[in-house]
Design a protein around this motif. Structure first.
Motif, PDB file in Angstrom:
ATOM      1  N   ASP A   9       2.252  39.533 -13.751  1.00 16.10           N
ATOM      2  CA  ASP A   9       1.115  39.971 -12.969  1.00 16.10           C
ATOM      3  C   ASP A   9       0.008  40.336 -13.964  1.00 16.10           C
ATOM      4  O   ASP A   9       0.170  41.267 -14.754  1.00 16.10           O
ATOM      5  N   PRO A  10      -1.122  39.628 -13.974  1.00 13.29           N
ATOM      6  CA  PRO A  10      -2.157  39.894 -14.975  1.00 13.29           C
ATOM      7  C   PRO A  10      -2.811  41.262 -14.828  1.00 13.29           C
ATOM      8  O   PRO A  10      -3.448  41.748 -15.773  1.00 13.29           O
ATOM      9  N   ALA A  11      -2.629  41.906 -13.690  1.00 13.78           N
ATOM     10  CA  ALA A  11      -3.238  43.217 -13.484  1.00 13.78           C
ATOM     11  C   ALA A  11      -2.577  44.297 -14.333  1.00 13.78           C
ATOM     12  O   ALA A  11      -3.231  45.239 -14.775  1.00 13.78           O
ATOM     13  N   ASN A  12      -1.264  44.132 -14.559  1.00 18.11           N
ATOM     14  CA  ASN A  12      -0.537  45.156 -15.323  1.00 18.11           C
ATOM     15  C   ASN A  12       0.387  44.578 -16.389  1.00 18.11           C
ATOM     16  O   ASN A  12       1.081  45.326 -17.088  1.00 18.11           O
ATOM     17  N   ASN A  13       0.425  43.247 -16.503  1.00 14.16           N
ATOM     18  CA  ASN A  13       1.263  42.536 -17.474  1.00 14.16           C
ATOM     19  C   ASN A  13       2.762  42.756 -17.249  1.00 14.16           C
ATOM     20  O   ASN A  13       3.563  42.550 -18.162  1.00 14.16           O
ATOM     21  N   LYS A  14       3.142  43.124 -16.029  1.00 12.58           N
ATOM     22  CA  LYS A  14       4.565  43.290 -15.721  1.00 12.58           C
ATOM     23  C   LYS A  14       5.145  41.977 -15.191  1.00 12.58           C
ATOM     24  O   LYS A  14       4.461  41.164 -14.602  1.00 12.58           O
ATOM     25  N   PHE A  15       6.447  41.815 -15.439  1.00 14.44           N
ATOM     26  CA  PHE A  15       7.095  40.570 -15.049  1.00 14.44           C
ATOM     27  C   PHE A  15       7.154  40.415 -13.532  1.00 14.44           C
ATOM     28  O   PHE A  15       7.274  41.373 -12.785  1.00 14.44           O
ATOM     29  N   LEU A  56      -3.623  31.517 -29.384  1.00 19.12           N
ATOM     30  CA  LEU A  56      -3.545  31.948 -27.991  1.00 19.12           C
ATOM     31  C   LEU A  56      -3.789  33.452 -27.860  1.00 19.12           C
ATOM     32  O   LEU A  56      -3.580  34.219 -28.810  1.00 19.12           O
ATOM     33  N   GLU A  57      -4.200  33.845 -26.669  1.00 20.82           N
ATOM     34  CA  GLU A  57      -4.416  35.265 -26.391  1.00 20.82           C
ATOM     35  C   GLU A  57      -3.078  36.004 -26.399  1.00 20.82           C
ATOM     36  O   GLU A  57      -2.082  35.535 -25.846  1.00 20.82           O
ATOM     37  N   THR A  58      -3.053  37.168 -27.051  1.00 24.46           N
ATOM     38  CA  THR A  58      -1.842  37.978 -27.110  1.00 24.46           C
ATOM     39  C   THR A  58      -1.826  38.986 -25.967  1.00 24.46           C
ATOM     40  O   THR A  58      -2.845  39.607 -25.652  1.00 24.46           O
ATOM     41  N   ARG A  59      -0.678  39.129 -25.340  1.00 28.43           N
ATOM     42  CA  ARG A  59      -0.488  40.138 -24.299  1.00 28.43           C
ATOM     43  C   ARG A  59       0.759  40.961 -24.617  1.00 28.43           C
ATOM     44  O   ARG A  59       1.725  40.442 -25.183  1.00 28.43           O
ATOM     45  N   GLU A  60       0.734  42.219 -24.263  1.00 29.70           N
ATOM     46  CA  GLU A  60       1.929  43.054 -24.311  1.00 29.70           C
ATOM     47  C   GLU A  60       2.471  43.131 -22.892  1.00 29.70           C
ATOM     48  O   GLU A  60       1.843  43.729 -22.010  1.00 29.70           O
ATOM     49  N   VAL A  61       3.628  42.508 -22.683  1.00 24.86           N
ATOM     50  CA  VAL A  61       4.167  42.389 -21.337  1.00 24.86           C
ATOM     51  C   VAL A  61       5.367  43.312 -21.167  1.00 24.86           C
ATOM     52  O   VAL A  61       6.038  43.674 -22.141  1.00 24.86           O
ATOM     53  N   THR A  62       5.642  43.658 -19.923  1.00 21.93           N
ATOM     54  CA  THR A  62       6.711  44.615 -19.626  1.00 21.93           C
ATOM     55  C   THR A  62       7.822  43.943 -18.836  1.00 21.93           C
ATOM     56  O   THR A  62       7.574  43.324 -17.798  1.00 21.93           O
ATOM     57  N   LYS A  65      11.860  48.383 -18.715  1.00 23.63           N
ATOM     58  CA  LYS A  65      11.244  49.479 -19.454  1.00 23.63           C
ATOM     59  C   LYS A  65      10.835  49.066 -20.868  1.00 23.63           C
ATOM     60  O   LYS A  65      10.413  49.902 -21.665  1.00 23.63           O
ATOM     61  N   GLU A  66      10.942  47.773 -21.170  1.00 23.87           N
ATOM     62  CA  GLU A  66      10.639  47.304 -22.514  1.00 23.87           C
ATOM     63  C   GLU A  66       9.306  46.572 -22.549  1.00 23.87           C
ATOM     64  O   GLU A  66       8.958  45.826 -21.629  1.00 23.87           O
ATOM     65  N   THR A  67       8.561  46.785 -23.628  1.00 25.10           N
ATOM     66  CA  THR A  67       7.284  46.118 -23.834  1.00 25.10           C
ATOM     67  C   THR A  67       7.418  45.133 -24.979  1.00 25.10           C
ATOM     68  O   THR A  67       7.905  45.482 -26.063  1.00 25.10           O
ATOM     69  N   LEU A  68       6.987  43.890 -24.738  1.00 23.62           N
ATOM     70  CA  LEU A  68       7.182  42.819 -25.707  1.00 23.62           C
ATOM     71  C   LEU A  68       5.885  42.055 -25.916  1.00 23.62           C
ATOM     72  O   LEU A  68       5.073  41.920 -24.997  1.00 23.62           O
ATOM     73  N   THR A  82      -0.344  30.487  -9.690  1.00 23.08           N
ATOM     74  CA  THR A  82      -1.047  31.374  -8.759  1.00 23.08           C
ATOM     75  C   THR A  82      -1.236  30.713  -7.402  1.00 23.08           C
ATOM     76  O   THR A  82      -0.984  31.323  -6.347  1.00 23.08           O
ATOM     77  N   ASP A  83      -1.678  29.461  -7.405  1.00 22.14           N
ATOM     78  CA  ASP A  83      -1.881  28.732  -6.150  1.00 22.14           C
ATOM     79  C   ASP A  83      -0.572  28.593  -5.384  1.00 22.14           C
ATOM     80  O   ASP A  83      -0.547  28.713  -4.140  1.00 22.14           O
ATOM     81  N   TYR A  84       0.507  28.330  -6.106  1.00 24.68           N
ATOM     82  CA  TYR A  84       1.794  28.114  -5.442  1.00 24.68           C
ATOM     83  C   TYR A  84       2.371  29.412  -4.879  1.00 24.68           C
ATOM     84  O   TYR A  84       2.834  29.454  -3.726  1.00 24.68           O
ATOM     85  N   LEU A  85       2.346  30.488  -5.661  1.00 27.95           N
ATOM     86  CA  LEU A  85       2.964  31.739  -5.228  1.00 27.95           C
ATOM     87  C   LEU A  85       2.049  32.578  -4.347  1.00 27.95           C
ATOM     88  O   LEU A  85       2.511  33.474  -3.640  1.00 27.95           O
ATOM     89  N   GLY A  86       0.747  32.337  -4.426  1.00 23.97           N
ATOM     90  CA  GLY A  86      -0.183  33.057  -3.570  1.00 23.97           C
ATOM     91  C   GLY A  86      -0.554  34.440  -4.071  1.00 23.97           C
ATOM     92  O   GLY A  86      -1.157  35.230  -3.327  1.00 23.97           O
ATOM     93  N   VAL A  87      -0.210  34.747  -5.315  1.00 21.77           N
ATOM     94  CA  VAL A  87      -0.589  36.013  -5.942  1.00 21.77           C
ATOM     95  C   VAL A  87      -1.021  35.713  -7.371  1.00 21.77           C
ATOM     96  O   VAL A  87      -0.574  34.723  -7.970  1.00 21.77           O
ATOM     97  N   PRO A  88      -1.902  36.528  -7.969  1.00 22.70           N
ATOM     98  CA  PRO A  88      -2.359  36.260  -9.336  1.00 22.70           C
ATOM     99  C   PRO A  88      -1.192  36.235 -10.329  1.00 22.70           C
ATOM    100  O   PRO A  88      -0.341  37.130 -10.326  1.00 22.70           O
ATOM    101  N   CYS A  89      -1.171  35.208 -11.168  1.00 23.94           N
ATOM    102  CA  CYS A  89      -0.080  35.044 -12.124  1.00 23.94           C
ATOM    103  C   CYS A  89      -0.612  34.503 -13.448  1.00 23.94           C
ATOM    104  O   CYS A  89      -1.625  33.795 -13.487  1.00 23.94           O
ATOM    105  N   ARG A  90       0.086  34.829 -14.520  1.00 23.80           N
ATOM    106  CA  ARG A  90      -0.118  34.198 -15.822  1.00 23.80           C
ATOM    107  C   ARG A  90       1.255  33.815 -16.351  1.00 23.80           C
ATOM    108  O   ARG A  90       2.279  34.420 -16.014  1.00 23.80           O
ATOM    109  N   LEU A  91       1.277  32.776 -17.199  1.00 26.73           N
ATOM    110  CA  LEU A  91       2.502  32.360 -17.867  1.00 26.73           C
ATOM    111  C   LEU A  91       2.384  32.747 -19.336  1.00 26.73           C
ATOM    112  O   LEU A  91       1.367  32.471 -19.982  1.00 26.73           O
TER     113      LEU A  91
END
Length: 272
Positions: A9-15, A56-62, A65-68, A82-91
């Motif tokens: 989820d790009p809003a919070n970088n959580k899986f 590539l852009e670096t993200r800290e993802v969760t 309880k682990e951040t990677l 995003t189009d397929y799932l209907g919610v904002p997504c990043r890979l």
């Protein structure tokens, strides 16, 4: 390349997972040469299988309880998902230099010579399940499931009884030793039909909670357990369909998931 890619989820970088978005199971990843082809609803996008993170852009993802650290794979594939799932997504793709150590019940550096780790999986790099265990589960269900519902890496057949894999301590496959660390506690992920992507509200989790609450250790005693988590003793090796699994050691006594580090605890005694 097992689970080194992750949808977030790009809003919070959580899986994001199939637990909340069951149709995710119908997204098809396929390795084509040095690329990963991702198909959803008959539309496909290719990304590098081993991308150069410097570009590539670096993200800290969760993950739990682990951040990677991870690299964002760009707008095109993000838009497809995003189009397929209907919610904002990043890979994203996991950074190779960010070690996510496997500690609970796992053999350590002193025994293996390296720190066992996993990528974006829940806890462990490998999950093993026998066909006999799946058949036993289906004797309790009106609508049968398959091994795919439980997403194991290793499916074995020919064991003497259902859930015999729960008792294994170390096994050998093609010259590699695999440590069978602890039972896998199950959420409602197996309720997602791997063929249709539809999630049942109750089954098989409701039934599993009645017949497979078999672990007396830690919080695991509150969950159904199906399959067993595994750590190999090497970072390279090969497994082929038809390979024979040789059980080297079994656990004696009660097997409990205590959450403690180290291969053996006071609650778990290893016996050949």
């Amino acid at each position: 390349n097992d689970r080194v890619f992750l949808i977030i989820d790009p809003a919070n970088n959580k899986f994001r997972t199939m637990r909340e978005l069951p149709s995710m199971t119908l997204i098809e990843p396929k390795i084509v040469g040095d690329q990963l082809e991702i198909t959803a609803a008959s539309k496909s996008v290719k990304v590098p299988l081993n991308p150069n993170h410097a570009n590539l852009e670096t993200r800290e993802v969760t993950v739990w309880k682990e951040t990677l650290k991870a690299a964002d794979m760009g707008d095109e594939v993000a838009q497809l998902i995003t189009d397929y799932l209907g919610v904002p997504c990043r890979l994203v793709h996991k950074a190779n230099d960010d070690v996510r150590a496997v500690v609970e019940h796992a053999p350590g550096v002193a025994e293996l010579g390296f720190q066992p780790e996993t990528a974006f999986a829940d806890n462990f790099p490998i999950l093993c399940l026998s066909e006999e265990s799946v058949k036993d589960i289906n004797t309790h269900l009106e609508n049968p499931v398959t091994a795919l519902n439980f997403r194991p890496n290793l499916v074995v057949s020919g064991v003497s009884q259902p859930f015999e894999e729960d008792t294994w301590c170390t096994v050998d496959i093609a010259g590699v030793t695999y440590y069978f660390t602890c039972r896998c506690t199950r959420c409602d992920m197996p309720n997602v039909d791997p063929i249709t992507g539809v999630k049942d509200k109750l089954q098989p989790q409701k039934t599993l909670q009645k017949v497979r609450r078999v672990d007396k250790g830690k919080a695991a005693k509150f969950y159904a357990c199906v399959g067993i988590n595994v750590v190999p003793n090497t970072i390279s090796g090969a497994i082929h369909v038809g390979d024979v699994l040789h059980v080297k050691e079994i656990f004696q006594g009660e097997r409990m998931r205590t959450g403690q580090p180290g291969w053996a605890t006071s609650e778990i005694q290893v016996g050949a």
